[in-house]
Design a protein around this motif. Structure first.
Motif, PDB file in Angstrom:
ATOM      1  N   GLU A  30       3.551   3.097  -3.671  1.00 26.75           N
ATOM      2  CA  GLU A  30       2.767   2.099  -2.932  1.00 26.75           C
ATOM      3  C   GLU A  30       3.554   1.553  -1.750  1.00 26.75           C
ATOM      4  O   GLU A  30       2.992   1.287  -0.692  1.00 26.75           O
ATOM      5  N   ALA A  31       4.845   1.389  -1.917  1.00 27.06           N
ATOM      6  CA  ALA A  31       5.687   0.924  -0.807  1.00 27.06           C
ATOM      7  C   ALA A  31       5.707   1.979   0.295  1.00 27.06           C
ATOM      8  O   ALA A  31       5.632   1.650   1.485  1.00 27.06           O
ATOM      9  N   ALA A  32       5.799   3.240  -0.086  1.00 32.54           N
ATOM     10  CA  ALA A  32       5.797   4.313   0.910  1.00 32.54           C
ATOM     11  C   ALA A  32       4.444   4.364   1.617  1.00 32.54           C
ATOM     12  O   ALA A  32       4.370   4.626   2.821  1.00 32.54           O
ATOM     13  N   GLN A  33       3.363   4.110   0.882  1.00 30.47           N
ATOM     14  CA  GLN A  33       2.024   4.145   1.461  1.00 30.47           C
ATOM     15  C   GLN A  33       1.809   2.990   2.438  1.00 30.47           C
ATOM     16  O   GLN A  33       1.018   3.107   3.376  1.00 30.47           O
ATOM     17  N   ALA A  34       2.517   1.899   2.252  1.00 36.07           N
ATOM     18  CA  ALA A  34       2.378   0.752   3.156  1.00 36.07           C
ATOM     19  C   ALA A  34       2.690   1.158   4.593  1.00 36.07           C
ATOM     20  O   ALA A  34       2.087   0.633   5.538  1.00 36.07           O
ATOM     21  N   TRP A  35       3.615   2.104   4.766  1.00 38.85           N
ATOM     22  CA  TRP A  35       3.935   2.570   6.119  1.00 38.85           C
ATOM     23  C   TRP A  35       2.686   3.179   6.769  1.00 38.85           C
ATOM     24  O   TRP A  35       2.424   2.963   7.960  1.00 38.85           O
TER      25      TRP A  35
END
Ligand SMILES: [Zn+2]
Length: 82
Positions: A34-39
């Motif tokens: 999810e953190a990677a998807q925030a980008w």
């Protein structure tokens, strides 16, 4: 002589990273998908026409050499998940 063998011990480390398919901008890799998807969402907000993304997932694992099952002279590889 040592040989490789395959194994699976759980505890795999996965790393996600998004990338824009419109401009090839790379995302920020993170073990938290999810953190990677925030980008990707931030990139979309900055470039509203860039709506296509690719998620690359990297699985980290190790291999080591162990004695072969039939002969110690025949190497066997093993996959070790740490
Ligand atoms: Zn882009």
């Amino acid at each position: 002589m040592r040989s490789p063998r395959a194994g699976h011990a759980g505890g795999e480390e996965l790393e996600s990273c998004g990338a824009c398919t419109s401009c090839a901008a790379p995302g920020v890799p993170d073990e938290d998908a999810e953190a990677a998807q925030a980008w990707t969402f931030a990139h979309l907000a900055a470039h509203p026409t860039h709506t296509g993304f690719r998620e690359e997932i990297t699985r980290h694992w190790r291999a080591d050499l162990v004695p072969g099952p039939t002969s110690p002279a025949v190497p066997v590889a093993r996959r070790v998940i740490t």
